[in-house]
Design a protein around this motif. Structure first.
Motif: not given
Length: 72
Positions: A2-3, A13-17, A28-31
């Motif tokens: 999720v960005v 950004a976070e990666v919930p999984a 966004v591209e750098e993130t």
């Protein structure tokens, strides 16, 4: 992943999984590029600690509409 737009500018950004797996960048591209590295590092750490890598994690996205009463 999720960005989000950061309040101070840029994105994060976070990666919930993967729990505590985050990245940030000016665009966004750098993130996304930073997130790839964060995910890789997180998975390597899980393997090194003898933990299982999460598989087939599903995230459901829903939209909720809420009516907010106007101030009288």
């Amino acid at each position: 992943m999720v960005v989000h737009e950061a309040e101070e500018g840029g994105f994060w950004a976070e990666v919930p999984a993967l729990g505590a797996c985050y990245a940030q960048g000016e665009t966004v591209e750098e993130t996304l590029a930073e997130a790839r590295g964060a995910i890789e590092s997180h998975l390597i750490a899980l393997i090194a600690d003898g933990q299982e890598i999460p598989r087939d994690a599903e995230l459901r996205v829903e939209t909720v509409t809420v009516e907010v009463p106007s101030a009288a």
